[in-house]
Design an enzyme around this catalytic site. Sequence first.
Site, mmCIF file in Angstrom:
data_model
loop_
_atom_site.group_PDB
_atom_site.id
_atom_site.type_symbol
_atom_site.label_atom_id
_atom_site.label_comp_id
_atom_site.label_asym_id
_atom_site.label_seq_id
_atom_site.Cartn_x
_atom_site.Cartn_y
_atom_site.Cartn_z
ATOM 1 C CB SER A 1 -0.895 0.006 1.241
ATOM 2 O OG SER A 1 -0.103 0.325 2.377
ATOM 3 C CG ASP B 1 -3.951 -3.000 -1.725
ATOM 4 O OD1 ASP B 1 -4.858 -3.216 -2.551
ATOM 5 O OD2 ASP B 1 -4.127 -3.073 -0.478
ATOM 6 C CG ASP C 1 -9.372 2.712 -4.809
ATOM 7 O OD1 ASP C 1 -10.422 3.041 -5.401
ATOM 8 O OD2 ASP C 1 -9.338 2.366 -3.618
ATOM 9 C CG HIS D 1 -10.620 -2.224 3.017
ATOM 10 N ND1 HIS D 1 -11.003 -1.262 2.135
ATOM 11 C CD2 HIS D 1 -9.885 -3.115 2.300
ATOM 12 C CE1 HIS D 1 -10.516 -1.540 0.938
ATOM 13 N NE2 HIS D 1 -9.841 -2.659 1.007
ATOM 14 N N GLY D 2 -10.603 -3.890 7.055
ATOM 15 C CA GLY D 2 -10.346 -3.649 8.474
ATOM 16 C C GLY D 2 -10.887 -4.698 9.421
ATOM 17 C CG HIS E 1 -10.079 -4.763 -2.502
ATOM 18 N ND1 HIS E 1 -8.900 -4.097 -2.267
ATOM 19 C CD2 HIS E 1 -10.153 -4.953 -3.838
ATOM 20 C CE1 HIS E 1 -8.299 -3.883 -3.419
ATOM 21 N NE2 HIS E 1 -9.037 -4.388 -4.398
ATOM 22 C CG ASN F 1 -6.736 -7.597 -2.152
ATOM 23 O OD1 ASN F 1 -6.312 -8.408 -2.959
ATOM 24 N ND2 ASN F 1 -6.849 -6.317 -2.414
ATOM 25 C CB THR G 1 -7.501 -7.070 8.804
ATOM 26 O OG1 THR G 1 -7.735 -5.825 8.139
ATOM 27 C CG2 THR G 1 -7.916 -6.949 10.243
HETATM 28 P P1 13P Z 1 -8.731 -6.847 4.998
HETATM 29 O O1 13P Z 1 -8.745 -5.575 5.777
HETATM 30 O O2 13P Z 1 -10.047 -7.573 5.133
HETATM 31 O O3 13P Z 1 -7.583 -7.709 5.300
HETATM 32 O O4 13P Z 1 -8.635 -6.446 3.430
HETATM 33 C C1 13P Z 1 -7.407 -6.076 2.889
HETATM 34 C C2 13P Z 1 -7.549 -5.447 1.547
HETATM 35 O O5 13P Z 1 -8.566 -5.479 0.905
HETATM 36 C C3 13P Z 1 -6.337 -4.800 1.001
HETATM 37 O O6 13P Z 1 -6.573 -4.170 -0.216
HETATM 38 O O1 G3H Z 2 -7.119 -1.775 1.957
HETATM 39 C C1 G3H Z 2 -6.221 -1.293 2.622
HETATM 40 C C2 G3H Z 2 -5.092 -2.168 2.978
HETATM 41 O O2 G3H Z 2 -5.444 -2.988 4.053
HETATM 42 C C3 G3H Z 2 -3.851 -1.354 3.221
HETATM 43 O O3 G3H Z 2 -3.980 -0.611 4.383
HETATM 44 O O4 G3H Z 2 -3.259 1.676 3.681
HETATM 45 O O5 G3H Z 2 -3.254 0.983 6.093
HETATM 46 O O6 G3H Z 2 -1.551 0.055 4.518
HETATM 47 P P1 G3H Z 2 -2.938 0.605 4.685
HETATM 48 ZN ZN ZN Z 3 -8.452 -3.237 -0.410
#
Ligand code: 13P
Ligand code: G3H
Ligand code: ZN
Length: 284
Positions: free
Chosen positions: A49, A83, A105, A181-182, A212, A234, A237
């Site tokens: 990322s 990413d 994105d 996410h998260g 994702h 993906n 977390t």
């Molecule tokens: P998680 O937060 O569910 O692990 O998803 C990660 C993600 O989509 C990164 O692009």
């Molecule tokens: O979707 C986001 C990914 O989990 C990356 O997270 O931007 O905190 O590294 P980050």
């Molecule tokens: Zn993502």
Amino acid sequence: MLTSVRRIITQAYRQHRLVVAFNTMNAETTLAVARAARQVGAPTLFEISEKTIVYLGLETVVALVRAASHEAGGRVPLGLHLDHGRSFKLCASAIRAGFSSVMIDGSALPFKANVQLTKRVVDFARRHRVMVQGEVGALVPRRRLTHLRVASELMTDPVQAREFVRLTGVDSLGVAVGTLHGPIKMFRKLPKIDFKRLRVIHEFVRVPLVLHGGSGVPVPDLKRAAKLGVTVVNIDTELRLAYLAAMRRELARQRNEYDPRVVFGPVVAALTALAVQKLRRLAR
Ligand code: 13P
Ligand code: G3H
Ligand code: ZN
């Protein structure tokens, strides 16, 4: 062995197999993913990322992933992917630095602006034979709901997805079909994948789909999604949580240790075990 992400994804897409893209952010996570991929023999992606690029520096990221793939990856195909790149500049820098795949994105932008930005990245990436993932729809939870759910109006619209792929020429597409996410979803009600929507997107869009927010999604759901065009899942977390849990445990257990390598050895082992389990369940 670091190889082209396009090759890894194209093969998996044809065979309805899943490829796991793990977010890695330092030596421990990168080594663990490379070792796990080698142990299982499953083609795997490192995804990086923008925050990780700021944290480590672009050159360090590429060197670290390359070295870990070479040493720990053996002959298993491993790919390097950007990413959630949110600007042309970031995508172009990643491509110049050696990423074989980038995500642009523009999902937070209006549709037309998303198309324009994505097309610009696709045109640049083509010249470098780099794969591009775009995204339509957003993985944002609906506010004021007692349980977590992605607002359906934010989920990927199949007609818009088809139009987006036609206009931009992206090689793969991130879709919002109910995941988030998260960590919050893992402690509350798990997100539900809208399989009806996914089926229609798959009928309309003939490129590999990317899911994702894969952490905590039950394996049978991911397998079912794989039959409906999802090729990449993906995961970030789950690795983060395992990392910090192992670190806290080791720090408490080895209170008098003064060598960080002794503390971090078991952390890498725990991360490797988690990645092995994920790859065995999903990517074989
Ligand atoms: P998680 O937060 O569910 O692990 O998803 C990660 C993600 O989509 C990164 O692009
Ligand atoms: O979707 C986001 C990914 O989990 C990356 O997270 O931007 O905190 O590294 P980050
Ligand atoms: Zn993502």
